[in-house]
Design an enzyme around this catalytic site. Structure first.
Site, PDB file in Angstrom:
ATOM      1  N   ARG A 162       0.843  -1.217   0.000  1.00  0.00           N
ATOM      2  CA  ARG A 162       0.000   0.000   0.000  1.00  0.00           C
ATOM      3  C   ARG A 162       0.873   1.261   0.000  1.00  0.00           C
ATOM      4  O   ARG A 162       0.595   2.226   0.716  1.00  0.00           O
ATOM      5  CB  ARG A 162      -0.971   0.032   1.187  1.00  0.00           C
ATOM      6  CG  ARG A 162      -1.938  -1.084   1.264  1.00  0.00           C
ATOM      7  CD  ARG A 162      -2.889  -1.124   0.054  1.00  0.00           C
ATOM      8  NE  ARG A 162      -3.582  -2.390   0.055  1.00  0.00           N
ATOM      9  CZ  ARG A 162      -3.078  -3.490  -0.505  1.00  0.00           C
ATOM     10  NH1 ARG A 162      -1.936  -3.463  -1.170  1.00  0.00           N
ATOM     11  NH2 ARG A 162      -3.727  -4.624  -0.463  1.00  0.00           N
TER      12      ARG A 162
ATOM     13  N   GLU B 268      -4.011   3.867   6.233  1.00  0.00           N
ATOM     14  CA  GLU B 268      -3.879   3.636   4.784  1.00  0.00           C
ATOM     15  C   GLU B 268      -4.498   4.824   4.030  1.00  0.00           C
ATOM     16  O   GLU B 268      -4.022   5.232   2.976  1.00  0.00           O
ATOM     17  CB  GLU B 268      -4.614   2.334   4.427  1.00  0.00           C
ATOM     18  CG  GLU B 268      -4.538   1.965   2.971  1.00  0.00           C
ATOM     19  CD  GLU B 268      -5.291   0.678   2.655  1.00  0.00           C
ATOM     20  OE1 GLU B 268      -5.116  -0.329   3.366  1.00  0.00           O
ATOM     21  OE2 GLU B 268      -6.045   0.685   1.672  1.00  0.00           O
TER      22      GLU B 268
ATOM     23  N   SER C 281     -10.535  -0.093   3.864  1.00  0.00           N
ATOM     24  CA  SER C 281      -9.677  -0.299   5.048  1.00  0.00           C
ATOM     25  C   SER C 281      -9.047   1.025   5.457  1.00  0.00           C
ATOM     26  O   SER C 281      -8.387   1.671   4.643  1.00  0.00           O
ATOM     27  CB  SER C 281      -8.551  -1.284   4.729  1.00  0.00           C
ATOM     28  OG  SER C 281      -9.098  -2.483   4.265  1.00  0.00           O
TER      29      SER C 281
HETATM   30  C1  LIG Z   1     -15.453   0.239  -0.232  1.00  0.00           C
HETATM   31  C2  LIG Z   1     -13.986   0.435  -0.539  1.00  0.00           C
HETATM   32  C3  LIG Z   1     -13.177  -0.670  -0.738  1.00  0.00           C
HETATM   33  C4  LIG Z   1     -11.796  -0.508  -1.026  1.00  0.00           C
HETATM   34  N1  LIG Z   1     -11.042  -1.617  -1.235  1.00  0.00           N
HETATM   35  C5  LIG Z   1      -9.722  -1.498  -1.526  1.00  0.00           C
HETATM   36  C6  LIG Z   1      -8.922  -2.659  -1.768  1.00  0.00           C
HETATM   37  O1  LIG Z   1      -9.400  -3.788  -1.751  1.00  0.00           O
HETATM   38  N2  LIG Z   1      -7.608  -2.475  -2.027  1.00  0.00           N
HETATM   39  C7  LIG Z   1      -7.039  -1.235  -2.086  1.00  0.00           C
HETATM   40  O2  LIG Z   1      -5.837  -1.148  -2.330  1.00  0.00           O
HETATM   41  N3  LIG Z   1      -7.776  -0.124  -1.887  1.00  0.00           N
HETATM   42  C8  LIG Z   1      -9.097  -0.214  -1.604  1.00  0.00           C
HETATM   43  N4  LIG Z   1      -9.864   0.914  -1.384  1.00  0.00           N
HETATM   44  C9  LIG Z   1      -9.223   2.227  -1.424  1.00  0.00           C
HETATM   45  C10 LIG Z   1      -9.357   2.963  -2.783  1.00  0.00           C
HETATM   46  O3  LIG Z   1     -10.400   2.431  -3.545  1.00  0.00           O
HETATM   47  C11 LIG Z   1      -8.073   2.904  -3.594  1.00  0.00           C
HETATM   48  O4  LIG Z   1      -6.986   3.405  -2.864  1.00  0.00           O
HETATM   49  C12 LIG Z   1      -8.185   3.693  -4.919  1.00  0.00           C
HETATM   50  O5  LIG Z   1      -7.063   3.439  -5.719  1.00  0.00           O
HETATM   51  C13 LIG Z   1      -8.337   5.192  -4.706  1.00  0.00           C
HETATM   52  O6  LIG Z   1      -8.623   5.766  -5.956  1.00  0.00           O
HETATM   53  P1  LIG Z   1      -9.272   7.197  -6.097  1.00  0.00           P
HETATM   54  O7  LIG Z   1      -9.272   7.542  -7.546  1.00  0.00           O
HETATM   55  O8  LIG Z   1     -10.577   7.229  -5.408  1.00  0.00           O
HETATM   56  O9  LIG Z   1      -8.205   8.079  -5.317  1.00  0.00           O
HETATM   57  P2  LIG Z   1      -8.470   9.405  -4.471  1.00  0.00           P
HETATM   58  O10 LIG Z   1      -9.117   9.047  -3.177  1.00  0.00           O
HETATM   59  O11 LIG Z   1      -9.123  10.447  -5.301  1.00  0.00           O
HETATM   60  O12 LIG Z   1      -6.971   9.850  -4.173  1.00  0.00           O
HETATM   61  C14 LIG Z   1      -6.139   9.091  -3.325  1.00  0.00           C
HETATM   62  C15 LIG Z   1      -4.773   9.779  -3.269  1.00  0.00           C
HETATM   63  O13 LIG Z   1      -4.164   9.707  -4.548  1.00  0.00           O
HETATM   64  C16 LIG Z   1      -3.931  11.014  -5.084  1.00  0.00           C
HETATM   65  N5  LIG Z   1      -4.265  10.930  -6.511  1.00  0.00           N
HETATM   66  C17 LIG Z   1      -5.421  10.471  -7.053  1.00  0.00           C
HETATM   67  N6  LIG Z   1      -5.352  10.486  -8.396  1.00  0.00           N
HETATM   68  C18 LIG Z   1      -4.136  10.986  -8.709  1.00  0.00           C
HETATM   69  C19 LIG Z   1      -3.451  11.255  -9.933  1.00  0.00           C
HETATM   70  N7  LIG Z   1      -4.018  11.024 -11.131  1.00  0.00           N
HETATM   71  N8  LIG Z   1      -2.216  11.791  -9.873  1.00  0.00           N
HETATM   72  C20 LIG Z   1      -1.615  12.031  -8.687  1.00  0.00           C
HETATM   73  N9  LIG Z   1      -2.197  11.803  -7.502  1.00  0.00           N
HETATM   74  C21 LIG Z   1      -3.432  11.266  -7.511  1.00  0.00           C
HETATM   75  C22 LIG Z   1      -4.821  11.952  -4.290  1.00  0.00           C
HETATM   76  O14 LIG Z   1      -4.266  13.254  -4.223  1.00  0.00           O
HETATM   77  C23 LIG Z   1      -4.859  11.273  -2.936  1.00  0.00           C
HETATM   78  O15 LIG Z   1      -3.723  11.597  -2.172  1.00  0.00           O
HETATM   79  C24 LIG Z   1     -11.232   0.789  -1.108  1.00  0.00           C
HETATM   80  C25 LIG Z   1     -12.068   1.911  -0.917  1.00  0.00           C
HETATM   81  C26 LIG Z   1     -13.424   1.735  -0.648  1.00  0.00           C
HETATM   82  C27 LIG Z   1     -14.300   2.948  -0.479  1.00  0.00           C
END
Ligand SMILES: Cc1cc2nc3c(=O)[nH]c(=O)nc-3n(C[C@H](O)[C@H](O)[C@H](O)COP(=O)(O)OP(=O)(O)OC[C@H]3O[C@@H](n4cnc5c(N)ncnc54)[C@H](O)[C@@H]3O)c2cc1C
Length: 361
Positions: free
Chosen positions: A181, A357, A255
């Site tokens: 992670r 995380e 998580s």
């Molecule tokens: C119900 C649920 C289940 C989940 N299960 C998992 C799982 O099984 N495994 C897992 O690893 N994660 C899991 N997650 C966490 C999440 O889905 C992941 O971390 C996902 O990759 C986040 O993507 P996002 O586009 O929503 O990022 P955001 O929340 O929008 O951003 C996360 C971080 O990344 C940065 N960021 C986003 N996009 C960019 C970009 N293009 N360039 C530079 N920085 C960027 C943001 O500034 C922020 O710091 C889960 C979340 C939820 C709600």
């Protein structure tokens, strides 16, 4: 491109936290992002802010945050800078060789949509990562993983723009310094780059991963005889739907904490005291502990568990203590304060420090 002012971020984070952004804009291409980075905002210049001459309060003044699907952030206060929402779309097959297909996706593509696109073409590797919320651009940020597979297993390279230099860089797998992670974008280059696209190397002949979690059991329940990447994806989707709260119904970011790794001797000592303790051996000889179990065994007071705990609208999910939830109108600070209490109680009981995380903003 329009820059909006003082807008609510509630629709843009899966915790459903209602804070505002001083400035907010969407970009659909690398060029649009560069233009936005150059823009002089009506009442505020980022150059002035950087020099400390801003009219805004100090702290986030002048800062810029790249936003994806908002599924891995906890917003604890109004954001005083500019939020840049990445909506760069497009999926393209770059080339193929005997064994692999190389495919590139825009950072603003929905992750699960991209996984399904690949499964539909029989490109194997991402199926265990089905239904993870968020966008492609964030997938390398924390090296997303589930059911025995992590992004780094399939990752090929990515392109990202440096926010100050406004220059495009290519990052190979080695450059990304992936860990559990974790990546260089959460550490050395935190908030320095906007990821524009990500390329994956996928297999033409699948290698199935079914030993993790309840996949095998779910495949049996579904009556699957001929194993396929589609069947694994379906099984993972079913398991996730039954175990994890849907952010559309209860605000959460999955998580909240990482599973901590400890030396094997410490694991063995803890296991004598707490026979139910769950641990998985790491390749480096340490043991990864199940944070969810430790949280469940701890609580705000004797004989009260964090699992299903609720104080106001902030709480821990009833089925999975590792998932902190917003039952309605909790503030980001209330969720954060709850997470502090959990860290403290787990430390007191097990002597193990939990690490968040979710990105705290
Ligand atoms: C119900 C649920 C289940 C989940 N299960 C998992 C799982 O099984 N495994 C897992 O690893 N994660 C899991 N997650 C966490 C999440 O889905 C992941 O971390 C996902 O990759 C986040 O993507 P996002 O586009 O929503 O990022 P955001 O929340 O929008 O951003 C996360 C971080 O990344 C940065 N960021 C986003 N996009 C960019 C970009 N293009 N360039 C530079 N920085 C960027 C943001 O500034 C922020 O710091 C889960 C979340 C939820 C709600």
């Amino acid at each position: 491109m329009q820059i909006q002012e003082n807008i609510s971020l509630r629709p843009y984070n899966t915790f459903g936290i209602n804070v505002s952004a001083r400035y907010f804009s969407v970009f659909n291409s690398a060029d649009q992002l560069t233009e936005l980075l150059d823009s002089q905002l009506p009442t505020h210049s980022f150059a002035k802010a950087a020099e400390g001459k801003s009219d805004l309060p100090t702290g986030q003044a002048g800062s810029r945050l790249i936003l994806g699907g908002g599924s891995n952030i906890l917003l604890t206060r109004n954001f005083d800078g500019l939020i840049l929402k990445n909506e760069i779309k497009g999926i393209e097959e770059l080339h193929e060789d005997e064994e692999y297909v190389y495919v590139r996706a825009g950072a603003g593509e929905n992750w699960h949509g991209f996984v399904q696109y690949c499964i539909n073409r029989n490109w194997a590797g991402l199926e265990n990562l089905s239904l993870i919320p968020g966008n492609v651009g964030a997938s390398p940020m924390q090296n997303i993983g589930a059911y025995g597979v992590e992004v780094e297993d399939l990752f090929w390279d990515l392109e990202a723009i440096h926010l100050q230099e406004k220059k495009l860089y290519t990052f190979t797998k080695t450059d990304c310094q992936f860990g559990y992670r974790d990546s260089v974008f959460k550490n050395k280059f935190k908030n320095e780059f906007a990821i524009i696209n990500v390329s994956y190397r996928l297999r033409k002949k699948p290698v199935f991963h079914t030993s993790y979690g309840a996949i095998q059991q779910e495949l049996e329940r579904l009556g699957v005889r001929d194993l396929s990447i589609r069947a694994i994806s379906d099984a993972v989707i079913n398991i996730r739907r039954s175990k994890l709260p849907d952010p559309e119904e209860i605000g959460n970011a999955g998580s909240f904490f990482k599973n901590p790794s400890v030396p094997k001797v410490l694991f063995e000592a803890l296991k004598i005291k707490y026979p139910g303790l769950i641990g998985y051996a790491n390749a480096d000889g340490t043991v990864k502990l199940a944070a969810g179990w430790m949280i469940e065994q701890s609580g705000p007071r004797d004989s009260v568990s964090w699992k299903g705990y609720r104080n106001g609208d902030a709480g821990c999910h009833a089925r999975q203590a590792l998932v902190l939830v917003n039952y309605g109108n909790a503030s980001g600070q209330e969720i954060y304060d709850l997470s502090e209490k959990i860290v403290k109680s787990v430390k007191e009981k097990f002597g193990v420090e939990l690490e968040r995380e979710v990105n705290i903003i």
